[in-house]
Design a protein around this motif. Structure first.
Motif, short mmCIF file in Angstrom:
data_model
loop_
_atom_site.label_atom_id
_atom_site.label_comp_id
_atom_site.label_asym_id
_atom_site.label_seq_id
_atom_site.Cartn_x
_atom_site.Cartn_y
_atom_site.Cartn_z
N UNK A 59 0.82 -1.20 0.00
CA UNK A 59 0.00 0.00 0.00
C UNK A 59 0.86 1.26 0.00
N UNK A 60 0.31 2.34 -0.58
CA UNK A 60 1.03 3.60 -0.62
C UNK A 60 0.14 4.82 -0.62
N UNK A 61 -1.19 4.60 -0.56
CA UNK A 61 -2.13 5.71 -0.63
C UNK A 61 -2.06 6.66 0.54
N UNK A 62 -1.47 6.21 1.65
CA UNK A 62 -1.33 7.08 2.82
C UNK A 62 -0.37 8.23 2.57
N UNK A 63 0.41 8.17 1.50
CA UNK A 63 1.42 9.19 1.21
C UNK A 63 0.82 10.59 1.20
N UNK A 100 -11.03 1.04 -9.16
CA UNK A 100 -10.42 0.21 -8.16
C UNK A 100 -9.66 1.07 -7.15
N UNK A 101 -9.58 0.60 -5.92
CA UNK A 101 -8.70 1.18 -4.91
C UNK A 101 -7.40 0.38 -4.96
N UNK A 102 -6.31 1.02 -5.37
CA UNK A 102 -5.05 0.30 -5.56
C UNK A 102 -4.57 -0.39 -4.29
N UNK A 103 -4.73 0.26 -3.15
CA UNK A 103 -4.26 -0.33 -1.90
C UNK A 103 -5.08 -1.56 -1.51
N UNK A 104 -6.37 -1.45 -1.64
CA UNK A 104 -7.27 -2.58 -1.34
C UNK A 104 -6.99 -3.72 -2.31
N UNK A 105 -6.82 -3.38 -3.57
CA UNK A 105 -6.63 -4.40 -4.60
C UNK A 105 -5.32 -5.17 -4.40
N UNK A 106 -4.20 -4.44 -4.19
CA UNK A 106 -2.93 -5.12 -4.06
C UNK A 106 -2.91 -6.00 -2.81
N UNK A 284 2.74 3.36 -5.68
CA UNK A 284 3.09 4.69 -6.18
C UNK A 284 4.54 5.00 -5.80
N UNK A 285 5.43 4.09 -6.20
CA UNK A 285 6.82 4.13 -5.75
C UNK A 285 7.59 5.28 -6.38
N UNK A 286 7.33 5.59 -7.63
CA UNK A 286 8.04 6.69 -8.28
C UNK A 286 7.12 7.91 -8.30
N UNK A 325 14.13 13.62 -3.58
CA UNK A 325 14.69 13.14 -4.84
C UNK A 325 15.09 11.67 -4.78
N UNK A 326 15.79 11.29 -3.72
CA UNK A 326 16.33 9.93 -3.69
C UNK A 326 15.21 8.89 -3.75
N UNK A 327 14.13 9.13 -3.03
CA UNK A 327 13.04 8.17 -3.05
C UNK A 327 12.37 8.14 -4.43
N UNK A 328 12.38 9.28 -5.12
CA UNK A 328 11.82 9.31 -6.47
C UNK A 328 12.70 8.52 -7.42
N UNK A 329 14.00 8.59 -7.22
CA UNK A 329 14.92 7.94 -8.15
C UNK A 329 14.92 6.43 -8.01
N UNK A 330 14.95 5.92 -6.79
CA UNK A 330 15.13 4.48 -6.61
C UNK A 330 13.86 3.78 -6.17
N UNK A 331 12.81 4.52 -5.87
CA UNK A 331 11.57 3.90 -5.45
C UNK A 331 11.52 3.76 -3.93
N UNK A 332 10.37 4.11 -3.35
CA UNK A 332 10.23 4.01 -1.90
C UNK A 332 10.15 2.56 -1.48
#
Length: 459
Positions: A59-63, A100-106, A284-286, A325-332
């Motif tokens: 999940x990542x919707x809490x971001x 769809x809710x991405x967090x619920x779905x995954x 929503x890693x990137x 930036x770093x989290x955008x580059x390599x993914x959270x």
């Protein structure tokens, strides 16, 4: 009434069936697991395949919900989709009725895959030790998914009310159809704890790959679970056990600068990050992330590598805020990590009155994050200050990694912290106050329309 679970792995779906007929028919044109290696492939899936999510997706919707992120007006209107804007402004519904809710779905996707493995792998052909390891891994993945679900779509755990508070639908088998009535928060937590304790002995101390569960990961997930439950004694025990098995940390002073961004540290990609105990990556890693002033002001902006080496000021207007930036580059990577275990242990020490021990763990983290020439250990005058320093360090170290939303909910529950979140924008007020129903996320209307027994959260 039997209803269709809307969230499952495509590779195992039956393409044409009615009612219960699918129970007696193997899918045509699909891979049917029948030996231990097939189940290993299911649990080692590292790329999304159609509707089948990678096993380490999470999940990542809490971001966009927390006070760590700020979105300026121009960026709000032009750089984010409607779902992100709805989340940021705490709308009654994040998704349209058809979405769809991405967090619920995954999460339910992985629960389905885990249930298939749990039900079938022990009866298949192959070495018993390998089958037991896969069974154990599936239970850990399922527990991780349920912990996220119950903390997103339910009230925070409260021992006095958890037996009555609505949890989430609990599926414990590989059936595609079945009743989706919501269990209680207590029932979901009981399942998580039971699953993790049952399979501990089947797992290696540390995994061959970071996305596979291990004894270190089980202890880490138990530590996180007990922390969320407010059982700090048990959280301390399990954080200690996890760190006794695995405690590697990078010293950011040892990293060079990135070849493309001269001010950024050249950090390992999430697959290669040795601080990870169990790798989990938000969908929503990137994502461009703009830290709030409140978060930014917690850092020593000159000497803390987490700010100076991982955040970047964009030069062209109107995108002039700092971005992570770093989290955008390599993914959270928001899975279980060594720094999180040190933070959990530090918090438990502080709450138990051991301020010096709490500061020892905080300084272990800081010594690896602050520029060597500027590093000075933190000290606390007493347990109250120690707990505050732990919370601040936790917010710095775990920024944008899925912790802050859950932390605010538990601070408001256990500490009467009275934390509000203000996302007012475009001259409109969007303030989430303590006790508001919107601390519990709405369930996407699509699922409720398909499954009438799922009760919606009040808004």
């Amino acid at each position: 009434m039997k209803n269709l679970i809307y969230l499952f792995i495509l590779a195992l779906l039956i393409t044409s069936c009615n009612g219960d007929e699918w129970l007696d028919i193997k899918p045509k044109g699909k891979v049917i697991p029948n030996k231990v290696d097939d189940y290993r492939l299911l649990l080692d899936q590292t790329q999304n395949l159609g509707k089948s999510e990678a096993i380490f997706s999470t999940t990542g919707g809490d971001l966009f919900l927390t006070d760590d992120v700020v979105i300026g007006e121009y960026i709000f209107d032009n750089s984010y989709g409607e779902n992100s804007r709805n989340a940021y402004t705490f709308e009654a519904h994040t998704y349209l009725e058809i979405e769809e809710d991405d967090d619920w779905q995954v999460s339910y996707n992985q629960i389905y895959v885990s249930n298939v493995v749990i039900e079938e792998v022990l009866e298949t052909s192959g070495k018993q030790s390998e089958k037991e390891a896969l069974y154990a891994e599936a239970k850990v993945h399922r527990a991780y998914a349920y912990l996220n679900l119950v903390n997103l779509y339910s009230k925070h755990y409260n021992d006095a009310t958890a037996g009555a508070d609505l949890g989430v639908p609990m599926r414990l088998d590989g059936a595609i159809e079945g009743n989706l009535k919501r269990g209680t928060v207590q029932e979901v937590y009981d399942l998580i704890l039971s699953d993790l304790k049952e399979v501990y002995d089947y797992l290696p101390d540390v995994p061959e790959f970071s996305f596979r569960p291990s004894k270190a990961a089980v202890n880490a997930l138990l530590a996180r679970t007990y922390l969320l439950m407010g059982d700090f004694d048990k959280a301390l025990v399990n954080a200690n056990k996890s760190l006794d098995i695995y405690s590697f940390m990078y010293n950011y002073n040892d990293f060079g600068k990135n070849a493309w961004y001269s001010t950024a540290l050249d950090m390992p990609d999430f697959y290669e990050n040795k601080e990870q105990i169990l790798l989990k990556q938000p969908q929503n890693k990137y994502q461009l992330i703009y830290p709030s002033e409140a978060l930014s002001n917690l850092y020593d902006k000159t000497n803390d590598w987490r700010y100076d080496g991982m955040m970047y000021a964009e030069w062209f207007p109107p995108y002039t805020n700092m971005m992570f930036l770093q989290e955008y580059m390599v993914g959270r990577s928001s899975g279980l990590s060594v720094p999180e275990m040190l933070l959990i242990r530090a918090e438990c020490h502080a709450r138990a009155g051991a301020a010096d021990l709490a500061m020892d763990d905080i300084n272990t983290i800081r010594q690896n994050r602050i520029k060597t020439a500027a590093y000075l250990p933190l000290t606390a005058a007493g347990v109250t200050e120690a707990l505050q320093l732990v919370k601040e360090e936790r917010r710095r170290e775990l920024a944008f990694l899925g912790a802050r939303w859950f932390d605010i909910k538990r601070y408001n529950t256990y500490d009467n912290a009275n934390i509000s979140i203000d996302h007012s924008i475009n001259d409109e007020s969007h303030v989430l106050a303590p006790g508001d129903n919107k601390w519990v996320l709405p369930i996407a209307r699509k699922y409720i329309l398909k499954n009438s027994e799922i009760e919606q959260n009040p808004r």
